[in-house]
Scaffold this motif. Sequence first.
Motif, PDB file in Angstrom:
ATOM      1  N   VAL A   3       2.867  -3.292  -4.752  1.00 44.72           N
ATOM      2  CA  VAL A   3       1.641  -2.508  -4.827  1.00 44.72           C
ATOM      3  C   VAL A   3       1.274  -2.242  -6.279  1.00 44.72           C
ATOM      4  O   VAL A   3       0.094  -2.332  -6.656  1.00 44.72           O
ATOM      5  N   TYR A 137      -7.805  -5.064   0.945  1.00 45.22           N
ATOM      6  CA  TYR A 137      -6.985  -4.181   0.115  1.00 45.22           C
ATOM      7  C   TYR A 137      -6.095  -3.297   1.001  1.00 45.22           C
ATOM      8  O   TYR A 137      -4.902  -3.129   0.728  1.00 45.22           O
ATOM      9  N   PHE A 138      -6.690  -2.737   2.052  1.00 44.22           N
ATOM     10  CA  PHE A 138      -5.949  -1.842   2.953  1.00 44.22           C
ATOM     11  C   PHE A 138      -4.808  -2.585   3.635  1.00 44.22           C
ATOM     12  O   PHE A 138      -3.683  -2.074   3.737  1.00 44.22           O
ATOM     13  N   TYR A 141      -1.868  -3.047   1.352  1.00 41.56           N
ATOM     14  CA  TYR A 141      -1.103  -1.810   1.219  1.00 41.56           C
ATOM     15  C   TYR A 141      -0.294  -1.533   2.486  1.00 41.56           C
ATOM     16  O   TYR A 141       0.844  -1.060   2.431  1.00 41.56           O
ATOM     17  N   LEU A 142      -0.885  -1.830   3.629  1.00 42.19           N
ATOM     18  CA  LEU A 142      -0.192  -1.625   4.901  1.00 42.19           C
ATOM     19  C   LEU A 142       1.077  -2.467   4.963  1.00 42.19           C
ATOM     20  O   LEU A 142       2.100  -2.037   5.520  1.00 42.19           O
ATOM     21  N   ALA A 145       3.135  -1.271   0.919  1.00 38.58           N
ATOM     22  CA  ALA A 145       3.340   0.095   0.427  1.00 38.58           C
ATOM     23  C   ALA A 145       4.655   0.647   0.937  1.00 38.58           C
ATOM     24  O   ALA A 145       5.009   0.477   2.106  1.00 38.58           O
ATOM     25  N   TRP A 148       3.749   6.922   1.220  1.00 38.44           N
ATOM     26  CA  TRP A 148       2.396   7.329   1.631  1.00 38.44           C
ATOM     27  C   TRP A 148       1.467   7.530   0.446  1.00 38.44           C
ATOM     28  O   TRP A 148       0.274   7.243   0.532  1.00 38.44           O
ATOM     29  N   PHE A 151      -1.177   4.910  -0.895  1.00 44.11           N
ATOM     30  CA  PHE A 151      -2.486   4.726  -0.267  1.00 44.11           C
ATOM     31  C   PHE A 151      -3.577   5.513  -0.986  1.00 44.11           C
ATOM     32  O   PHE A 151      -4.769   5.233  -0.816  1.00 44.11           O
ATOM     33  N   LEU A 154      -6.036   3.445  -3.073  1.00 42.55           N
ATOM     34  CA  LEU A 154      -7.043   2.585  -2.454  1.00 42.55           C
ATOM     35  C   LEU A 154      -8.475   2.880  -2.888  1.00 42.55           C
ATOM     36  O   LEU A 154      -9.247   1.944  -3.136  1.00 42.55           O
TER      37      LEU A 154
END
Length: 242
Positions: A3, A137-138, A141-142, A145, A148, A151, A154
């Motif tokens: 990340v 992008y999400f 990260y999912l 990452a 927490w 996130f 983002l």
Amino acid sequence: MAVLVFFLAHWFLSLFCQTFFLHRYASHKMFSMNRFWERFFYAFTVLVQGSSFLNPRAYAIMHRMHHAYSDTEKDPHSPHFFKDVWQMTMQTKEIYVNYVNNKVEPEKAFRGNYPEWKWLDKLSNYWSVRIGFGVLYFLFYLQFATSWWMFLLLPIHFFMGPIHGAIVNWCGHKYGYSNYDNNDHSKNSLPLDFLLMGELFQNNHHKSPNSINFAKKWFEFDPTYPVILLLNKLHIIKLKRH
């Protein structure tokens, strides 16, 4: 780790496209390049800026306005007419959107001599495309990452281009030191501008708007300058003689 690498890569690649392609090329034409390389860097800018891609035509018009009317009421993003950076950014966004959508005709002095690629501009400006980049992008990260709090980065990815612009326009005209009296509030915020790749040498740049090297004193360093020299040496671009 993945990340962090992704965040730094997005930050600096997006920033490079902004300072190299949108600012020094589209706005000032400090160097030339053939059609292939112009289209390459155009597409590369769309790719790396992603959800926050900044239209080269609109960017160039606004930047030329900024130089012509620096820190006056006609400057599209002087921090000295707004109570905070958010208000300045929203005003900048409104002017930008009007130029992107051709709702406002720029003054003659600010028109032309900037790259245009109409179908790609139209495609990249669709909300579905911008949201699609955000989804990618999400999903990254999912997958990668490990905590927490990661996130929370983002939103920076979603609005990377405008965030860079807001930092430069706010800090570069409020905080730092001045080498020259430019009859405005331009400042050099960092003597070694590792954060924004030379964009925070606003005082130097306003003194010499067409100078390819934004650093002027022995203790200053513009990280984009050696990259441009390398691209020139490789015959990807051609520097203009002054």
